[in-house]
Scaffold this active site. Structure first.
Site, short mmCIF file in Angstrom:
data_model
loop_
_atom_site.label_atom_id
_atom_site.label_comp_id
_atom_site.label_asym_id
_atom_site.label_seq_id
_atom_site.Cartn_x
_atom_site.Cartn_y
_atom_site.Cartn_z
N GLY A 138 52.21 -22.18 20.61
CA GLY A 138 52.57 -20.88 20.98
C GLY A 138 54.09 -19.96 20.19
O GLY A 138 54.75 -19.06 21.24
N LYS A 139 54.28 -20.35 19.31
CA LYS A 139 55.38 -19.77 19.08
C LYS A 139 55.71 -18.14 18.66
O LYS A 139 56.38 -17.70 19.80
CB LYS A 139 56.22 -20.03 17.62
CG LYS A 139 56.57 -21.55 17.53
CD LYS A 139 56.64 -22.09 15.57
CE LYS A 139 55.89 -21.96 14.77
NZ LYS A 139 55.16 -22.82 15.18
N GLU A 160 53.26 -13.42 8.71
CA GLU A 160 52.31 -14.71 8.68
C GLU A 160 50.73 -13.75 8.67
O GLU A 160 49.89 -13.91 8.46
CB GLU A 160 51.93 -15.60 9.83
CG GLU A 160 51.36 -16.69 9.79
CD GLU A 160 51.39 -17.59 10.12
OE1 GLU A 160 51.01 -19.20 10.27
OE2 GLU A 160 52.04 -18.15 11.41
N ARG A 181 46.64 -9.75 19.25
CA ARG A 181 47.29 -10.80 20.22
C ARG A 181 48.40 -9.37 21.43
O ARG A 181 47.65 -10.27 22.99
CB ARG A 181 47.69 -11.85 19.24
CG ARG A 181 47.07 -12.62 18.36
CD ARG A 181 48.52 -13.77 18.17
NE ARG A 181 48.41 -14.40 18.99
CZ ARG A 181 48.58 -15.94 18.29
NH1 ARG A 181 49.09 -16.09 17.65
NH2 ARG A 181 49.43 -16.69 19.32
N LYS A 228 70.51 -27.02 20.84
CA LYS A 228 71.69 -25.52 20.68
C LYS A 228 72.34 -24.82 21.41
O LYS A 228 71.44 -24.20 21.29
CB LYS A 228 71.69 -25.71 19.43
CG LYS A 228 73.07 -25.83 18.26
CD LYS A 228 73.32 -25.20 17.25
CE LYS A 228 74.70 -24.28 16.52
NZ LYS A 228 74.72 -24.13 15.63
#
Length: 508
Positions: free
Chosen positions: A231-232, A257, A266, A441
């Site tokens: 789900g990026k 993409e 979307r 990080k």
């Protein structure tokens, strides 16, 4: 006799000037070059003032290039720089005769009146060099453009790469005294204090995530990485919607993409709460058309700028990003995704080196524009080989380059245990419909984990305590498109449904 030799040398210098094919003299400043070289040989430590501005090839006259090369050799090795030491270094390099002999070098120092304007003069030389490089570059590209055997797309990539290299040489920023920096820092703290949420950066719209990050910070490079199907894109689309629709923050989305229509579809799925399959097929029930017509108004006029240029290069991104910030005041840039970019046609020994160049350039761009840049990244297959809780991503899983980890100010992973068939954790907590955002990080803050709700049929992430995110509701909604349709209809028929399904904080 000295005067006659001086005239002879000056004549030779003039003869070195090359006339270009256009009949014009190439940009050069021979007298300024002499003044700079003379100042460097007279003033102790003068080289340190120009070391970041000039290189030997910046000098137009070959004699001056050789002399400056000797000055660099002396300065780097910590030896004194003066007329005698430079002469000796030229002898050692076998370049004394080519550099105009001892008499010419002595004349360079005789013509200098002071070093007060040394840095300014050095910048003139550097600018002339860049102009010559551009002339050389344009001539090369022009010649190749006439060659019909060369593919135009390849030539465009080469041109972008070369121009990017030239432009990089001219990006320099001087050190500043700390006082104005302190004032800027205090101003940022005061602005954050005035905000109800206490955020100093751009809000993601996810409360728990913003608590750790204080919002996405200006000049930061944020990497969001995950395996496929985690789900990026859904996460950054949810964030883009939160920023632009909820907070009216201009955001730019570069999609390498998907096409812009696919991306907007979307977004429509996300905002209108209609399944992706129904949006794609257009088979909507009458109440769903009403729902679409009503909720789509949220997206109209939203400050979201979409660019679907395939195989986007770093050079193209910089050009487009600068224009978006200048013309539309864009506050955040999202790239989907990093590994699909290319490094402007420049040649690299490996793909890892190219990705390193891309990540380094993205960090540089974030600093230059002073906005956060969020780049999606793929993870390698090592995640799939691990079992159980071992499938949680780690920094070592970043694909193709360790430089991504080094350049990023923040690295976040998306982990959905349910995708791997893990329905509850070791303590018995229900993981259905949940996604874990792992902050692995954080250069300027704490690391930690944040749980969000993932609504699969609406490809949308939400705060875990948002209305409508009860365990039973999420479980049904993620089960099948039919269940999603039923629940969507319930929401459309009964506006109180959301309020009734949220009785308070979740039990975990």
């Amino acid at each position: 006799m000295a005067t006659e030799n001086g005239k002879t040398n000056r004549k030779k210098s003039i003869e070195t000037i090359v006339i270009s094919e256009t009949g014009k003299i190439q940009p050069q400043a021979l007298e300024v070059e002499k003044t700079v070289l003379g100042a460097l040989m007279l003033e102790k430590d003068a080289y340190s003032n120009v070391s970041e501005i000039l290189r030997p090839e910046c000098f137009y006259d070959k004699k001056h290039e050789l002399i400056f090369e000797s000055i660099v050799d002396l300065a780097v090795s910590g030896r004194p720089v003066d007329m005698l030491t430079v002469t000796e270094q030229l002898k050692k390099n076998g370049n004394l005769k080519a550099a105009g002999d001892l008499l010419y070098i002595s004349e360079l120092t005789n013509d200098v009146t002071g070093t007060a304007h040394l840095e300014y003069h050095a910048k003139i030389i550097a600018q002339k060099f860049l102009s010559r490089e551009l002339i050389k570059f344009s001539g090369l590209i022009q010649g190749k453009a006439y060659d019909e055997s060369i593919d135009v797309d390849d030539l465009m990539q080469e041109a972008e790469g070369k121009l990017f290299e030239i432009s990089q040489r001219n990006i320099k920023k001087d050190a500043v005294q700390i006082n104005p920096v302190i004032n800027n820092a205090i101003s940022a703290i005061q602005k954050a204090a005035q905000k109800k949420e206490g955020l100093s950066g751009v809000s993601s719209g996810f409360t728990d995530l913003d608590k750790i990050t204080s919002g996405w910070q200006n000049s930061d490079l944020i990497i969001i990485a995950a395996r496929p199907a985690m789900g990026k894109t859904a996460l950054v689309l949810s964030m883009a919607k939160n920023m632009a629709v909820n907070f009216k923050i201009p955001v730019a989305l570069f999609s390498l993409e998907m096409s812009n229509v696919q991306l907007v579809n979307r977004l429509i799925t996300n905002v209108c709460e209609l399944s992706g399959e129904k949006i794609k097929s257009g088979r909507l029930e009458p109440y769903e058309w009403e729902q679409l017509d009503h909720k789509i108004n949220e997206l109209y006029d939203a400050p979201i700028y979409v660019d679907d240029t395939p195989s986007l290069s770093i050079f193209e991104l910089r050009t487009k990003a600068r224009r978006l910030v200048r013309e539309h005041d864009v506050k955040c840039i999202i790239i989907d995704y990093l590994q699909l970019m290319n490094a402007s046609g420049m040649a690299y020994g490996s793909r890892e080196q190219e990705v390193s160049m891309i990540s380094r350039s993205l960090k540089g761009l974030a600093k230059e524009l002073n906005i956060p840049i969020i780049a999606l990244s793929q993870l390698n297959r090592g995640v799939e080989a691990r079992t159980g809780e071992g499938k949680r991503p780690q920094l070592s899983d970043l694909r193709e380059s360790g430089a991504i980890e080094q350049d990023a100010d923040m690295v976040c992973f998306i982990h959905r245990p349910e995708y791997y068939g893990i329905k509850e954790d070791s303590t018995g907590k229900d993981l259905t419909g949940l996604a874990e955002i792992i902050i692995a990080k954080h250069r300027n803050g704490a690391v930690g984990d944040v749980w969000l709700t993932f609504k699969n049929n609406f490809v949308r992430f939400e705060n875990i305590n948002d209305p409508g995110n009860s365990r039973e509701y999420i479980s049904k909604m993620n089960k099948s498109p039919e269940d999603s349709t039923m629940i969507t209809q319930t929401i459309g028929d009964n506006e109180n449904f959301i309020k009734q399904s949220q009785d308070g904080p979740l039990p975990f």
